[in-house]
Scaffold this motif. Structure first.
Motif, PDB file in Angstrom:
ATOM      1  N   ARG A  66       0.777  12.831   6.144  1.00  0.00           N
ATOM      2  CA  ARG A  66       0.465  11.887   7.227  1.00  0.00           C
ATOM      3  C   ARG A  66       0.855  12.454   8.587  1.00  0.00           C
ATOM      4  O   ARG A  66       0.123  12.295   9.559  1.00  0.00           O
ATOM      5  N   THR A  79       1.070  15.639   9.400  1.00  0.00           N
ATOM      6  CA  THR A  79       0.214  16.777   9.714  1.00  0.00           C
ATOM      7  C   THR A  79      -1.199  16.341  10.071  1.00  0.00           C
ATOM      8  O   THR A  79      -1.806  16.852  11.003  1.00  0.00           O
ATOM      9  N   GLY A  91      -2.271  12.933  10.477  1.00  0.00           N
ATOM     10  CA  GLY A  91      -2.397  11.618  11.111  1.00  0.00           C
ATOM     11  C   GLY A  91      -3.020  11.640  12.488  1.00  0.00           C
ATOM     12  O   GLY A  91      -3.905  10.830  12.801  1.00  0.00           O
ATOM     13  N   ASP A  92      -2.599  12.555  13.334  1.00  0.00           N
ATOM     14  CA  ASP A  92      -3.128  12.626  14.707  1.00  0.00           C
ATOM     15  C   ASP A  92      -4.611  12.979  14.692  1.00  0.00           C
ATOM     16  O   ASP A  92      -5.411  12.376  15.402  1.00  0.00           O
ATOM     17  N   MET A  93      -4.977  13.937  13.832  1.00  0.00           N
ATOM     18  CA  MET A  93      -6.380  14.321  13.737  1.00  0.00           C
ATOM     19  C   MET A  93      -7.226  13.155  13.222  1.00  0.00           C
ATOM     20  O   MET A  93      -8.289  12.863  13.765  1.00  0.00           O
ATOM     21  N   HIS A  94      -6.736  12.458  12.197  1.00  0.00           N
ATOM     22  CA  HIS A  94      -7.477  11.313  11.667  1.00  0.00           C
ATOM     23  C   HIS A  94      -7.616  10.216  12.719  1.00  0.00           C
ATOM     24  O   HIS A  94      -8.676   9.588  12.807  1.00  0.00           O
ATOM     25  N   ALA A  95      -6.585   9.999  13.505  1.00  0.00           N
ATOM     26  CA  ALA A  95      -6.658   8.985  14.567  1.00  0.00           C
ATOM     27  C   ALA A  95      -7.726   9.357  15.599  1.00  0.00           C
ATOM     28  O   ALA A  95      -8.497   8.493  16.041  1.00  0.00           O
ATOM     29  N   ARG A  96      -7.794  10.636  15.975  1.00  0.00           N
ATOM     30  CA  ARG A  96      -8.815  11.068  16.941  1.00  0.00           C
ATOM     31  C   ARG A  96     -10.220  10.931  16.353  1.00  0.00           C
ATOM     32  O   ARG A  96     -11.152  10.504  17.040  1.00  0.00           O
ATOM     33  N   GLU A 106     -11.142   7.300  16.349  1.00  0.00           N
ATOM     34  CA  GLU A 106     -11.453   6.882  17.716  1.00  0.00           C
ATOM     35  C   GLU A 106     -12.910   7.204  18.064  1.00  0.00           C
ATOM     36  O   GLU A 106     -13.618   6.387  18.642  1.00  0.00           O
TER      37      GLU A 106
END
Length: 172
Positions: A131, A133, A135-140, A143
């Motif tokens: 998560r 590693t 998480g940020d990519m999945h959030a972008r 979006e």
């Protein structure tokens, strides 16, 4: 970038694929395929970075993701099921599980009703690391996907499913 720059960039993309341009409709199709190819390249590079940061290969990461998903729904997974899911040999599975256990991502536990069988469980830290590693990519990505309205979403999903079918039908 200026409009002229975007148009020039767009024209160059059309020349970058393998297909001939016999009609205006094909020009748009080539643009779509170029964009899809660029996305796939970016995704492959992201996977390489993720694997490097976590110190594991693609099959290891796929196995860990499968185990995490199974755990979320309360399903137990053994090495045999994972072997079938990943399409690898028993010997490769043994090596993969050994690596994941050594690195602290997975534990082997005895099956509660079958003494001969094992259950593979992801460690609590592995879920947090994945998560952290990804998480940020999945959030972008979420979006960007959330900018589509319902109709656009249906078109994109339909297109990607048809592309997957086209690829799945290619004889190997």
């Amino acid at each position: 970038m200026s409009i002229k720059g975007l148009v020039m960039s767009h024209k160059c993309e059309r020349q970058g694929y393998w297909y001939g341009l016999e009609s205006r409709k094909q020009m748009g199709a080539v643009d779509v395929l170029n964009a899809l190819r660029d996305y796939r390249s970016a995704e492959a590079e992201m996977r390489r970075r993720t694997q490097a940061s976590m110190g594991m290969g693609e099959t290891d990461l796929m196995a860990l993701r499968y185990l995490l998903e199974a755990e979320r729904v309360g399903r137990e997974v053994g090495p045999k099921e994972l072997t079938v899911r990943l399409g690898i040999t028993s010997a490769s599975m043994t090596s993969l599980v050994d690596r994941l256990v050594r690195s602290g991502y997975v534990t082997r536990e005895p099956h509660p009703t079958d003494r001969r069988a094992l259950i593979l469980r992801p460690t609590p830290g592995s879920d947090q690391e994945v998560r952290g590693t990804l998480g940020d990519m999945h959030a972008r990505m979420m979006e960007v996907a959330a900018t589509l309205n319902a109709e656009e979403s249906l078109v994109v999903v339909d297109f990607l499913r048809r592309m997957r079918s086209a690829i799945d039908e290619v004889a190997t």
